[in-house]
Motif scaffolding. Structure first.
Motif, short mmCIF file in Angstrom:
data_model
loop_
_atom_site.label_atom_id
_atom_site.label_comp_id
_atom_site.label_asym_id
_atom_site.label_seq_id
_atom_site.Cartn_x
_atom_site.Cartn_y
_atom_site.Cartn_z
N LYS A 91 8.10 -4.62 14.95
CA LYS A 91 6.95 -4.69 14.03
C LYS A 91 5.80 -3.88 14.64
N PRO A 92 5.15 -3.06 13.83
CA PRO A 92 4.09 -2.22 14.40
C PRO A 92 2.71 -2.89 14.38
N ALA A 93 1.83 -2.37 15.20
CA ALA A 93 0.42 -2.76 15.12
C ALA A 93 -0.19 -2.15 13.87
N ALA A 94 0.25 -0.93 13.57
CA ALA A 94 -0.36 -0.21 12.45
C ALA A 94 0.63 0.77 11.83
N LEU A 95 0.34 1.08 10.57
CA LEU A 95 1.03 2.17 9.89
C LEU A 95 -0.03 3.26 9.68
N VAL A 96 0.28 4.47 10.12
CA VAL A 96 -0.68 5.57 10.00
C VAL A 96 -0.18 6.55 8.95
N ILE A 97 -1.02 6.84 7.97
CA ILE A 97 -0.60 7.83 6.96
C ILE A 97 -1.73 8.80 6.60
N GLN A 131 -1.32 2.42 -3.01
CA GLN A 131 -1.64 1.00 -3.25
C GLN A 131 -0.52 0.10 -2.72
N ALA A 132 0.73 0.52 -2.92
CA ALA A 132 1.86 -0.27 -2.45
C ALA A 132 1.88 -0.33 -0.92
N VAL A 133 1.53 0.77 -0.27
CA VAL A 133 1.47 0.81 1.20
C VAL A 133 0.38 -0.15 1.68
N LYS A 168 -1.08 -5.36 4.20
CA LYS A 168 -1.82 -6.64 4.12
C LYS A 168 -0.85 -7.82 4.17
N ASP A 169 0.22 -7.74 3.36
CA ASP A 169 1.18 -8.85 3.27
C ASP A 169 1.86 -9.11 4.60
#
Ligand SMILES: Cc1ncc(COP(=O)(O)O)c(C=O)c1O
Length: 416
Positions: free
Chosen positions: A196-202, A220-222, A227-228
């Motif tokens: 599991k990551p700390a963050a997703l970077v895009i 929006q889905a990302v 959040k979820d």
């Protein structure tokens, strides 16, 4: 044109000068001038660093006044009037009207410095090592950011193995593939083997990745996915921020607010180095001096950055970008597409790509060379460098925009 000094003494690492082999002396608005007085239309725009035009007179005037008044030039991260005025301006004119509450941090002045800062902070906040990034991403060349960047040549240059990053397929890569469900599966499956990551970077538009524009629905889905699942969403707005896509921040169109975002390039006004990292106040768990550096918060760049924000608002640059986007899109549809059924185009605002991936491997570089012969500076991007990247200044006149588009059209015609 005498380029001996560069070739003899400057490192082999130099790159853009090989594609644009002349010696530039001046620049104004949307044009460069070389030392022989030749004029070149700039569709590269310092990869987004001079959005408001070279030597923008209104920004430059403020900088000159500041210099003439012995304004502080270097102050580490001490309090200065220039910094106060920039922060106040950013807060009142950018964040507040958009209902955005963020703390601002000034890392070292380049984009990659800002990326390093938010990666470090995200790992510290979530106490997790892993970060997720998308395939096709470009986030910078220092080791932390480079671990996220996917292009092979850049990664091969590092000389180390990268760790603590997982790359997720970008949504355009496999037809019908739902990357959100895939990411959820990685988290839920106790045999996925992915941490599991700390963050997703895009990026909202993968620029170096070949002008891949992510839809509002995808963004929006990302955001919802992050959040979820208690993952921080970090948006890298270094290349496509500062009104490039028609809004000051590129994610505004999707109505989302990331946990953190980074900006650089045109934030410094007219090419002065500055980067900013923004994060929700509750994430600001830095200890004083924990992420330090001598050149954080360039004072001249603060002055230029404030002047640039004022300029952008006074001249309706965001609206103008959307209007000019229509000119580009019409040209793509009516003038470029009929040239070959093997060509595709993508884009938003004033960043567009023409994809020659279905033509022979050197097509893009051939036509790029022809553009330069016809005095247009334009860069390529994407897989195998097969996408020509149109990135004019945001203040370009309609006439110059069409002039550049016609040079591209003729270069394609000549190369086919
Ligand atoms: C999206 C993105 N992130 C990060 C960077 C790195 O910025 P810099 O070259 O200033 O380090 C770039 C540079 O092009 C970029 O486009």
């Amino acid at each position: 044109m005498d380029t001996t000094v560069f070739e003899k003494y400057e490192s082999e690492v130099r790159s853009y000068c090989r594609k644009f082999p002349t010696v530039f002396k001046q620049a104004k608005g949307s044009y460069f001038y070389d030392e022989n007085g030749e004029k070149y239309l700039d569709f590269f725009c310092g990869a987004g660093a001079v959005n408001y035009g070279h030597n923008n007179p209104e920004i430059k005037e403020k900088v000159i006044d500041y210099l003439m008044n012995d304004g502080v030039i270097h102050a580490l991260d001490m309090y200065t009037v220039a910094k106060r005025e920039f922060i106040e301006c950013f807060e009142k004119k950018v964040l507040e009207p958009r209902g955005m509450e963020y703390k601002i941090m000034f890392p070292g002045p380049t984009g990659t410095n800002a990326v390093e800062a938010v990666l470090k902070l995200a790992r510290k906040v979530k106490k997790r090592n892993n970060i997720w990034a998308l395939m096709g991403a470009f986030h910078g060349m220092t080791l932390g950011a480079l671990a996220l960047t996917t292009d092979k040549e850049s990664r091969d240059g590092a000389g180390i193995r990268f760790t603590d990053v997982t790359h997720i397929p970008a949504p355009y890569m496999i037809d019908g593939f739902d990357t959100i469900s895939y990411m959820q599966m990685l988290l839920d499956d106790d045999h996925s083997g992915v941490e599991k990551p700390a963050a997703l970077v895009i990026e909202t538009v993968q620029a170096e990745g070949g002008i891949q524009v992510f839809s509002n629905e995808y963004l929006q889905a990302v955001s919802k996915f992050c959040k979820d699942n208690d993952i921080l969403l970090i948006i890298d707005d270094i290349q496509v921020g500062c009104a490039r896509t028609g809004t000051f921040m590129s994610f505004e169109r999707a109505g989302i607010q990331p946990d953190m975002f980074v900006m650089s390039k045109s934030i410094g006004g007219m090419g002065f180095p500055l980067s900013i990292a923004l994060f929700k106040p509750e994430l600001d768990i830095w200890l004083p001096g924990e992420h330090n550096g001598t050149f954080r918060g360039n004072q001249i760049a603060f002055v230029a950055a404030k002047a640039a924000l004022d300029y952008m608002l006074a001249n309706n640059v965001e609206k103008e970008v959307l209007r000019k986007a229509q000119i580009v899109e019409n040209f793509m549809k009516n003038e470029i597409m009929p040239l070959s059924d093997k060509i595709e185009y993508r884009g938003i605002g004033l960043i567009w790509g023409i994809d020659f991936g279905k033509l022979e491997a050197d097509f893009c570089s051939k036509m790029q060379k022809k553009c330069f012969e016809n005095k247009l500076i334009i860069e390529s991007a994407g897989r195998k460098n097969s996408v020509i990247k149109l990135m004019p200044t945001l203040v370009i006149s309609d006439e110059d925009l069409l002039k550049g588009l016609n040079i591209i059209k003729n270069a394609i015609k000549d190369s086919l």
